[in-house]
Design an enzyme around this catalytic site. Structure first.
Site, PDB file in Angstrom:
ATOM      1  N   GLY A 145     -20.050   0.898  -1.008  1.00  0.00           N
ATOM      2  CA  GLY A 145     -19.696   2.248  -1.469  1.00  0.00           C
ATOM      3  C   GLY A 145     -21.015   3.262  -0.540  1.00  0.00           C
ATOM      4  O   GLY A 145     -20.338   4.228  -0.017  1.00  0.00           O
ATOM      5  N   SER A 146     -21.858   2.918  -0.448  1.00  0.00           N
ATOM      6  CA  SER A 146     -22.914   3.594   0.353  1.00  0.00           C
ATOM      7  C   SER A 146     -22.532   4.079   1.882  1.00  0.00           C
ATOM      8  O   SER A 146     -22.492   4.803   2.151  1.00  0.00           O
ATOM      9  CB  SER A 146     -24.387   3.162   0.458  1.00  0.00           C
TER      10      SER A 146
ATOM     11  N   ASN B 268     -21.614   8.130 -12.234  1.00  0.00           N
ATOM     12  CA  ASN B 268     -22.064   6.624 -12.393  1.00  0.00           C
ATOM     13  C   ASN B 268     -23.183   6.620 -13.603  1.00  0.00           C
ATOM     14  O   ASN B 268     -23.431   5.640 -14.135  1.00  0.00           O
ATOM     15  CB  ASN B 268     -22.813   6.087 -11.247  1.00  0.00           C
TER      16      ASN B 268
ATOM     17  N   GLN C  78     -17.287   4.442  -9.091  1.00  0.00           N
ATOM     18  CA  GLN C  78     -16.981   4.201 -10.614  1.00  0.00           C
ATOM     19  C   GLN C  78     -15.564   4.063 -11.194  1.00  0.00           C
ATOM     20  O   GLN C  78     -15.440   3.527 -12.202  1.00  0.00           O
ATOM     21  CB  GLN C  78     -18.035   4.921 -11.314  1.00  0.00           C
TER      22      GLN C  78
ATOM     23  N   SER D 235     -16.211   0.344  -3.962  1.00  0.00           N
ATOM     24  CA  SER D 235     -17.260  -0.769  -3.705  1.00  0.00           C
ATOM     25  C   SER D 235     -16.888  -2.000  -4.803  1.00  0.00           C
ATOM     26  O   SER D 235     -16.468  -1.640  -5.744  1.00  0.00           O
ATOM     27  CB  SER D 235     -18.711  -0.167  -3.911  1.00  0.00           C
TER      28      SER D 235
ATOM     29  N   HIS E 203     -18.030  -4.568  -5.947  1.00  0.00           N
ATOM     30  CA  HIS E 203     -18.989  -5.126  -6.835  1.00  0.00           C
ATOM     31  C   HIS E 203     -18.958  -4.146  -8.208  1.00  0.00           C
ATOM     32  O   HIS E 203     -19.539  -4.744  -9.287  1.00  0.00           O
ATOM     33  CB  HIS E 203     -20.333  -5.498  -6.505  1.00  0.00           C
TER      34      HIS E 203
ATOM     35  N   THR F 219     -18.246  -8.432  13.021  1.00  0.00           N
ATOM     36  CA  THR F 219     -17.016  -9.359  12.665  1.00  0.00           C
ATOM     37  C   THR F 219     -16.912  -9.181  10.997  1.00  0.00           C
ATOM     38  O   THR F 219     -17.773  -8.893  10.147  1.00  0.00           O
ATOM     39  CB  THR F 219     -17.532 -10.842  12.923  1.00  0.00           C
TER      40      THR F 219
ATOM     41  N   CYS G 188     -30.622   3.077  -8.913  1.00  0.00           N
ATOM     42  CA  CYS G 188     -31.576   3.359  -8.056  1.00  0.00           C
ATOM     43  C   CYS G 188     -32.581   4.668  -8.502  1.00  0.00           C
ATOM     44  O   CYS G 188     -33.751   4.472  -7.954  1.00  0.00           O
ATOM     45  CB  CYS G 188     -30.739   4.260  -7.065  1.00  0.00           C
TER      46      CYS G 188
HETATM   47  C1  LIG Z   1     -22.788   1.841  -6.932  1.00  0.00           C
HETATM   48  C2  LIG Z   1     -22.272   3.219  -6.411  1.00  0.00           C
HETATM   49  C3  LIG Z   1     -22.551   3.588  -5.112  1.00  0.00           C
HETATM   50  C4  LIG Z   1     -22.993   2.514  -3.842  1.00  0.00           C
HETATM   51  O1  LIG Z   1     -22.143   1.538  -3.679  1.00  0.00           O
HETATM   52  P1  LIG Z   1     -22.595   0.407  -3.055  1.00  0.00           P
HETATM   53  O2  LIG Z   1     -21.574  -0.659  -2.713  1.00  0.00           O
HETATM   54  O3  LIG Z   1     -23.601  -0.536  -3.955  1.00  0.00           O
HETATM   55  O4  LIG Z   1     -23.355   0.740  -1.909  1.00  0.00           O
HETATM   56  C5  LIG Z   1     -21.884   4.933  -4.481  1.00  0.00           C
HETATM   57  N1  LIG Z   1     -21.443   5.681  -5.357  1.00  0.00           N
HETATM   58  C6  LIG Z   1     -21.508   5.449  -6.720  1.00  0.00           C
HETATM   59  C7  LIG Z   1     -20.875   6.373  -7.809  1.00  0.00           C
HETATM   60  C8  LIG Z   1     -21.852   4.170  -7.444  1.00  0.00           C
HETATM   61  O5  LIG Z   1     -21.734   3.806  -8.770  1.00  0.00           O
END
Ligand SMILES: *Cc1c(COP(=O)(O)O)cnc(C)c1O
Length: 394
Positions: free
Chosen positions: A69-70, A150, A178, A198, A200, A236, A323
């Site tokens: 996500g970042s 989040n 989210q 993202s 995860h 890759t 964070c």
């Molecule tokens: C977790 C999160 C991110 C970051 O995602 P990563 O895959 O951990 O880099 C960005 N934005 C929101 C709203 C998140 O909850």
């Protein structure tokens, strides 16, 4: 043990794990290689791209795989800024309660001469579309508003904001990390130009995500190198991770309603239970809210101590975002919705997963009640409040 921190990360689903192992074992070629091994990996990659695109109402070529996500947030915002700069437009609109991946990118752009307007999110944690419209100027190149927050789980009026941006011909990006897999997301219906996700956060693996960008948008690279991802992201591809992400997303999207029907009543039960604690308050509007999100402030205590004591009782929760925990600053999200520092320090976020039960809910309620009472019993701040030296805020 109860895992109630699904907003920080989720457990991988069995289907995603199995897919990851299968692809790692059998499809290990480099997708850029021309021989059979490589082409098999390329096929798997493109199948994952088609799946992901289809699940959000996009075209396969509009999906760019990233490390999460970042990275997707950074690339979306940087790309829009570059396009804006070329057109002499250096104004960006966002909100005060975005994820740091967005806020810190905007701060960087500010130091590079961009002007940033951060909208108020009000006490209910909701952006007002009319305020987005009022903030748009001749030189606005991007509006970026998260889909669901989040920390407090409030779901923003994305479709309306997208419609306004469309009408004013301003690019609209949403950090949907989210939301995706938890509430319906469709980029076409919801007028979204760019979207970050993202894996995860929806039971896929860590270190994988994607950026959706409308085909008319020319993305700029964050990483230079080979011609992977149509030349927009070198390196890759993480084929097993990407395939597992597509699997996890299919599963999550197929079960959105079923999961919501299970989780939401349990969430409401916990909200009602915790509301009985004196001088406490739910953060953010109760609706529209992510099905599994609960975020409370309890006056007179420290969120960090609350977490540690809950951990002792077998409950994994959070004081806000992963964070922010570990730092002494209160959450920027809680400050953005108008909580004062002292109150914002006493926060608790519970983000429920699909395996949560009514028994878990009752256990969580009694554990939190007990721990809050215990912490208040020796809190000087609380004693002063009870003694009438100072005023209760909640
Ligand atoms: C977790 C999160 C991110 C970051 O995602 P990563 O895959 O951990 O880099 C960005 N934005 C929101 C709203 C998140 O909850």
């Amino acid at each position: 043990m109860i895992y109630a921190d699904n907003a920080a990360t989720t457990k991988m689903s069995d289907a995603a794990i199995n897919k990851m192992i299968e692809v790692a074992k059998e499809t290990y070629g480099n997708p850029s290689s021309l021989y059979e091994f490589g082409q098999k990996a390329k096929e798997a990659l493109e199948l994952a791209r088609e799946k992901v695109a289809c699940l959000i109402g996009a075209e396969p070529r509009e999906i760019l795989f990233t490390s999460g996500g970042s990275e997707a947030d950074n690339q979306a915002i940087r790309s829009a800024a570059k396009l804006g700069e070329k057109a002499g437009k250096k104004h960006i609109i966002s909100t005060a309660f975005e994820h740091h991946a967005v806020l810190h990118t905007l701060e960087k752009l500010k130091s590079e001469g961009f002007e940033i307007t951060l909208l108020d999110v009000h006490e209910d944690g909701l952006v007002r579309p009319e305020e987005v419209e009022q903030a748009i100027r001749e030189d606005t190149c991007l509006v970026t508003v998260m889909f669901a927050n989040n920390e407090i789980g409030t779901i923003q009026p994305i479709k309306q904001i997208g419609e306004i941006c469309n009408r004013h011909q301003v690019l609209f990006h949403t950090d949907a990390v989210q939301a995706i897999g938890h509430v319906p997301v469709n980029v076409a219906d919801q007028n979204i130009d760019m979207l970050s996700a993202s894996a995860h956060k929806f039971h896929g693996p860590k270190g994988v995500g994607f950026l959706y960008a409308k085909k008319s948008i020319r993305l700029s690279n964050l990483i230079e190198g080979g011609a992977q991802e149509r030349g927009r992201r070198a390196g890759t591809e993480n084929v097993p991770g990407i395939c597992a992400m597509a699997e996890a997303l299919s599963e999550a999207v197929a079960n959105i309603e079923k999961n919501r029907d299970h989780i939401e009543p349990i969430r409401n039960r916990i909200i009602e239970g915790l509301s009985e604690i004196p001088h406490s308050a739910l953060n953010g509007s109760r609706e529209p809210r992510l099905p599994g999100n609960i975020n409370f402030c309890f006056e007179g205590i420290e969120g960090e101590s609350l977490l540690l004591l809950l951990d002792d009782k077998g409950i994994a929760a959070s004081s806000g975002s992963a964070c922010t925990s570990g730092s002494l600053d209160p959450s920027h999200v809680l400050l953005a919705i108008g909580r004062v520092h002292d109150v914002a320090h006493g926060s608790l976020r519970l983000s429920l997963g699909e395996d949560i039960t009514d028994e878990d809910a009752d256990y969580i309620i009694s554990a939190v009640k007990e721990v809050v009472e215990y912490l208040r019993s020796f809190s000087p701040v609380w004693r002063n409040l009870v003694a009438g030296k100072g005023k209760f805020i909640l």
